[in-house]
Design a protein around this motif. Structure first.
Motif, PDB file in Angstrom:
ATOM      1  N   LEU A  54       0.830  -1.215   0.000  1.00  0.00           N
ATOM      2  CA  LEU A  54       0.000   0.000   0.000  1.00  0.00           C
ATOM      3  C   LEU A  54       0.857   1.255   0.000  1.00  0.00           C
ATOM      4  CD1 LEU A  54      -3.121  -0.751   2.241  1.00  0.00           C
ATOM      5  CD2 LEU A  54      -2.611  -1.477  -0.101  1.00  0.00           C
ATOM      6  N   LYS A  55       1.921   1.258   0.814  1.00  0.00           N
ATOM      7  CA  LYS A  55       2.810   2.429   0.831  1.00  0.00           C
ATOM      8  C   LYS A  55       3.440   2.656  -0.536  1.00  0.00           C
ATOM      9  CE  LYS A  55       5.726   2.933   4.585  1.00  0.00           C
ATOM     10  NZ  LYS A  55       6.497   2.314   5.702  1.00  0.00           N
ATOM     11  N   THR A  56       3.763   1.561  -1.205  1.00  0.00           N
ATOM     12  CA  THR A  56       4.384   1.683  -2.529  1.00  0.00           C
ATOM     13  C   THR A  56       3.384   2.271  -3.529  1.00  0.00           C
ATOM     14  OG1 THR A  56       5.696  -0.273  -1.976  1.00  0.00           O
ATOM     15  CG2 THR A  56       5.707   0.432  -4.275  1.00  0.00           C
ATOM     16  N   ILE A  57       2.148   1.766  -3.490  1.00  0.00           N
ATOM     17  CA  ILE A  57       1.131   2.279  -4.417  1.00  0.00           C
ATOM     18  C   ILE A  57       0.809   3.743  -4.091  1.00  0.00           C
ATOM     19  CG2 ILE A  57      -1.243   1.990  -5.256  1.00  0.00           C
ATOM     20  CD1 ILE A  57      -1.020  -0.997  -4.468  1.00  0.00           C
ATOM     21  N   GLU A  58       0.792   4.075  -2.800  1.00  0.00           N
ATOM     22  CA  GLU A  58       0.491   5.464  -2.429  1.00  0.00           C
ATOM     23  C   GLU A  58       1.553   6.434  -2.958  1.00  0.00           C
ATOM     24  OE1 GLU A  58      -0.178   4.798   1.718  1.00  0.00           O
ATOM     25  OE2 GLU A  58      -2.352   4.550   1.413  1.00  0.00           O
ATOM     26  N   LEU A  59       2.802   5.962  -3.031  1.00  0.00           N
ATOM     27  CA  LEU A  59       3.830   6.809  -3.658  1.00  0.00           C
ATOM     28  C   LEU A  59       3.490   7.049  -5.136  1.00  0.00           C
ATOM     29  CD1 LEU A  59       6.557   8.298  -3.686  1.00  0.00           C
ATOM     30  CD2 LEU A  59       7.667   6.100  -4.114  1.00  0.00           C
ATOM     31  N   MET A  60       2.988   6.014  -5.792  1.00  0.00           N
ATOM     32  CA  MET A  60       2.592   6.170  -7.206  1.00  0.00           C
ATOM     33  C   MET A  60       1.420   7.152  -7.317  1.00  0.00           C
ATOM     34  SD  MET A  60       4.864   4.234  -8.400  1.00  0.00           S
ATOM     35  CE  MET A  60       5.955   3.116  -7.517  1.00  0.00           C
TER      36      MET A  60
END
Ligand SMILES: [Mn+2]
Length: 246
Positions: A54-60
């Motif tokens: 989720l943190k990775t997608i939120e960066l996107m």
């Protein structure tokens, strides 16, 4: 423009931050900024299997909000999109970790995330063409005759899943042909999807999925310098998840 193109992250957010720092990006504002104006780009599969999808997608999402997102969707991105739309997808082969992270959130945040993800995914191209078509970023690769083709369906299958034959390996994974070995095109193609222990350069292509989530490393290629920059994975090494080419 100069780019730093990053391989399959699969929820390895800590390694992503380490790699961005090694590449010289500052993260003070919440989105990566390079002092020389370089841009980051991704071959897709930001999520699934690893600890921090989720943190990775939120960066996107933040990159997209800032009109800075360069991202070619992968098969895991597509499956999570189908999940986000409410389709009945099987919660296995990695998505179960992302869904578990999601279900740990309050209900309202879950709904917001899934809605945001749908608009994120719907705005992505099937592959990214940069520098007047001389650089292509595409998740699983692309055959020369599909570049710029109108056969949307054929492109879609190829860029998400690679050159699949329809056959399955004994463990259930699809047989993938080595499309890069016969590639003769002019555009330089940066892709991922098939974990390899070292970035694999062949015929004007490079595979930068060095299997971070399987204990390999997270890799970027600097374009146009063609310099490979990696950080080691913090996860246990699983040698049977890597493909070795003859
Ligand atoms: Mn993939």
């Amino acid at each position: 423009m100069k780019y730093d193109i990053i391989g399959d992250i699969h929820g390895c957010f800590d390694e992503l931050i380490q790699l961005l720092q090694k590449l010289g990006y500052s993260l003070d504002t919440g989105i990566p900024i390079h002092p020389e104006g370089r841009k980051i780009a991704f071959v897709g599969d930001a999520m699934d299997r690893g600890p921090n999808s989720l943190k990775t997608i939120e960066l996107m999402f933040r990159l997209q909000d800032n009109r800075e997102l360069i991202y070619s969707p992968g098969n895991h991105c597509n499956k999570f999109y189908r999940f986000a739309k409410g389709n009945n997808v099987q919660l296995q082969h990695g998505i179960e970790t992302t869904v578990a992270e999601l279900h740990a959130l309050p209900k309202e945040k879950q709904v917001n995330f899934l809605n945001r993800y749908q608009s994120f995914y719907e705005s992505l191209p099937l592959y990214v063409s940069l520098n007047n078509g001389n650089l292509i970023i595409v998740h699983a690769g692309i055959r020369e005759n599909l570049i710029g083709s109108k056969n949307h369906k054929k492109i879609r299958t190829f860029v998400l899943y690679g050159d699949i034959t329809g056959e399955k390996l004994p463990d259930g994974r699809p047989v993938r042909k080595d499309w890069a070995i016969t590639y003769r095109g002019k555009p330089f193609i940066v892709y991922g999807h098939t974990p390899v222990q070292e970035a694999r350069f062949i015929n004007n292509t490079v595979n930068i999925d060095t299997g971070c989530v399987f204990g390999g490393k997270l890799t970027a290629i600097r374009y146009p310098e063609m310099e490979v920059v990696s950080v080691p994975s913090s996860l246990p090494f699983m040698p049977d998840r890597f493909t070795s080419f003859p």
